[in-house]
Enzyme design. Structure first.
Site, PDB file in Angstrom:
ATOM      1  CB  THR A   1     -50.784  -3.102 -40.830  1.00 41.02           C
ATOM      2  OG1 THR A   1     -50.956  -4.340 -41.523  1.00 41.02           O
ATOM      3  CG2 THR A   1     -51.706  -2.051 -41.429  1.00 41.02           C
ATOM      4  CD  GLU A   2     -46.916  -6.653 -42.935  1.00 45.23           C
ATOM      5  OE1 GLU A   2     -47.098  -5.964 -41.905  1.00 45.23           O
ATOM      6  OE2 GLU A   2     -46.754  -7.891 -42.921  1.00 45.23           O
ATOM      7  CG  ASN A   3     -52.292  -4.077 -45.132  1.00 46.42           C
ATOM      8  OD1 ASN A   3     -51.748  -4.075 -44.026  1.00 46.42           O
ATOM      9  ND2 ASN A   3     -53.600  -3.973 -45.261  1.00 46.42           N
TER      10      ASN A   3
ATOM     11  CB  SER B   1     -45.931   0.141 -46.538  1.00 49.38           C
ATOM     12  OG  SER B   1     -46.166  -0.482 -45.306  1.00 49.38           O
TER      13      SER B   1
END
Lengths: 222, 227, 222, 227
Positions: D45-47, D87
């Site tokens: 997940t990009e966070n 990320s």
């Protein structure tokens, strides 16, 4: 999805003419076992990206150089290995000299999808000759491009079976940047541990950057 | 007191409490020996350590902790390790307060040459260009003349430069020069040196500060007693 | 060299017209106490760099927006706060919309001395209009420039007295990048610990990037 | 079996053992429910989390672990956390094997539009452009037509595009299309759909694969039994 293989099998991923990135600052953080077995592998015409080219008397990458497997070296400091100096003078080795920070950043760019970047380092010097420069906010910046090694040989303290990595002290150096930049990343780990033994806080290189793991050991050379 | 120690102590005067300092090889290395114990000064080494501690005893040596000179060091409490790209992000991003380096030549315009000699192999640059381009304050410590007597403090560098116009302070065994607004200013003169003698061995054109003083040791000479 | 100060004193470093970077992905990892006290500080004309602009009903940065202190926002996703949408429509807020990865990379560049860089993200889209592009290795890249906030307000899990920081899980997000990019970095730490309590392995942001530390607490909002 | 679950299961067929997968909001989120337990598949997940685990129970919720949809998640064994720049270095550097996203429009040339509608405020893009530009394989799951009946699978996108020519596979409730060498190829057709009916609701020009088959569930229909 087993990433743990023998050193021999790992090294067989290196092909003639490949560009390989090899971790380490001098011998510290250099995957010496992988380099040793590379010496036994019949592969030639390599371009090596590494801060140095080993040490004299055939230590580390110095040995691979003496086996005439390296045709080009990209790095920041080769003068500490007199063999490298001799090879250059004899026309047997081409060198691309890069400031150390630019070397690290070009590798980081390769891993991060950055095609090129502007840095103040080397502006107005011999190492910026024939390079584009650009004024940004009144200061001169030099354009540098990403490096994309075919294979990275790196050294870690611990690897879990997924390929999550931790590093020991200043033996970290170029290893994470190279792991991220290469198409195939091979890790020599001092210890191989079960998944979960490395806490999320300890993991410096997450497993998605790692293709193969081989068992190494701690070196005492520097 | 040898002159290298004197130069190192003079450089220490420029370091403030809380400063992040990167020391080059040679005379700059000596600076670590004279850091005041009542200040928090943090030594950065570009191979990936902030908080370099003293040289370890033979038994304490850990081959995984070295400095940029490839010599064994220790890590202080509160130290951290990082990758090369992060280490140079610190240097290039302007987060190092003071870099102290040696030089082959320094010019009156603040140019420095410290990585290559014409006619010799140019096979090493290391972090020198990054440090000079990135550090907030660049201090050069160097002997005033080369071993063969050639002047090193010049109108223009004749060796390939490391960076343009970025030297802040030049400390030699005879004098201290500050670089400001494109001018080179003589600020301090060593006890045994006169203005006219200095001029003879210094091709660079410089202004003499109206506040020209003796080499400032600021009561830190006692630091030398242990040496 | 005491970096620990009161929140009020910390916020007083923000001046009219400053560009401030504020950590967080939504409210997670957002320094909510600092933002709250910023609301009490008479400062206007701010440019805010943040992935979002808080949440509706004046949560997080949403409150600062409703106090008309923000004239421009640079970030990737503002639609989740209807107040931000309304302010834009009323001409009270200028927005610079940036892909999330480009936002993070522009901050990283600001901290790392990279003046600009080439990315494939947004090539050929509306967000690359009026931007330079360049073909590198046969692919189109867009030129993006570094961000240099005057002040960063960031959230950490633990800070030691030197300013070494650790982060909690996904509350890390933009905080390290902003800490490195800003001229003045102010950290709201859930815990302040003695030097040495954070091991070198736990330290994600070394102290040289941190100017001031204030005591915060864990938030349960997201 | 609802059609969204069917699309999610179809997408799962594209994920290989060891793959790193990023799931967008909407139908892609459902993919997580159908991942085969005998494979190691890692959700990114990009966070800032690699190794997203299942949704926590109400008691287990930790507000410091969320996904890119700002919903609480858990972390699997072997998971790691990282900053936004790291990320997105994973995403933009080509280290995500598969990104599965929704779309407003997809064009026959592999263009995708999924972030902006002309005439409406353009105030959010998030990580969509990074994911489409960076992932090795971009799979779009979307309903074949918009709620108002407008076609979404077009000759050219009329909405602002997210990226050019980068869609690898398009999965709708009626069909599966592959994009190869600038061509759009109909590979699979749902049970209840015919080629001629599909053509009517699909302005995009596509080739029909000589190996055209039924929607491939590969014996994973049992995964739906729990739903």
């Amino acid at each position: 999805m087993n990433k743990i293989i023998s050193i021999k099998e790992a090294i067989s991923h290196i092909k003639n003419g490949n560009t390989i990135a090899v971790g380490g600052f001098g011998l510290v953080g250099c995957p010496l076992r992988l380099v040793e077995v590379l010496g036994e592998h019949p592969v030639y015409g390599l371009t090596v990206i590494s801060n140095n080219l080993g040490e004299p008397d055939g230590k580390g990458l110095g040995r691979i150089l003496l086996q005439n497997k390296i045709t080009k070296a990209i790095g920041s400091f080769f003068t500490s290995n007199i063999d490298a100096v001799r090879y250059v003078n004899e026309g047997k080795l081409e060198v691309e000299l890069v400031p150390q920070g630019t070397l690290a950043e070009r590798l980081r760019a390769g891993g991060a999808g950055i095609g090129g970047f502007y840095t103040k380092t080397s502006a107005g010097t011999l190492l910026a000759e024939n390079k584009e420069s650009r004024t940004i906010n009144g200061e001169e910046y030099v354009l540098e491009f990403a490096l994309y090694p075919d294979v990275a040989l790196i050294k870690a303290k611990k690897a879990d079976r997924y390929g999550n990595l931790s590093f020991s002290k200043t033996a970290r150096n170029f290893n994470p940047d190279m792991a991220k930049a290469a198409k195939i990343t091979i890790v020599e780990a001092e210890e191989i541990v079960e998944v979960g033994e490395l806490t999320p806080e300890e993991i410096v290189v997450p497993h998605l950057f790692v293709n193969y793991i081989v068992k190494g050991e701690k070196s005492n050379e520097f | 007191m040898n002159f290298k120690q004197k130069m190192a102590i003079r450089a220490v005067q420029e370091i403030k409490n809380g400063n992040i300092v990167n020391l080059g090889i040679g005379i700059p290395t000596l600076v670590a020996d004279f850091l005041p114990k009542d200040k928090n000064i943090f030594l950065h080494t570009e191979n990936g350590l902030l908080g370099v501690g003293p040289t370890p005893s033979k038994e304490e040596v850990d081959s995984d902790i070295i400095n940029a000179g490839k010599l064994p060091v220790t890590a202080q409490e509160g130290a951290s390790y990082f990758s090369s790209s992060e280490s140079f992000a610190m240097i290039r991003g302007g987060h190092i307060d003071v870099a102290i380096l040696g030089a082959l030549q320094v010019a009156e315009n603040g140019d420095i040459a410290n990585w290559a000699i014409p006619g010799k192999d140019i096979l090493g640059v290391g972090g020198a260009m990054d440090l000079v381009a990135g550090a907030r304050k660049v201090i050069v410590t160097t002997q005033h003349c080369a071993k063969n007597g050639d002047p090193k403090i010049l109108r223009r560098c004749t060796f390939p430069i490391t960076a343009k116009n970025l030297v802040s302070l030049l400390i030699t065994e005879y004098a201290v020069f500050r670089f400001e607004n494109g001018k080179m200013i003589l600020e301090e003169l060593a006890e045994e040196m006169t203005e006219s003698e200095l001029k003879k061995i210094t091709p660079a054109e410089y202004i003499v500060s109206p506040n020209l003083s003796k080499y400032q040791m600021n009561g830190t000479e006692h630091l030398l007693e242990n040496y």
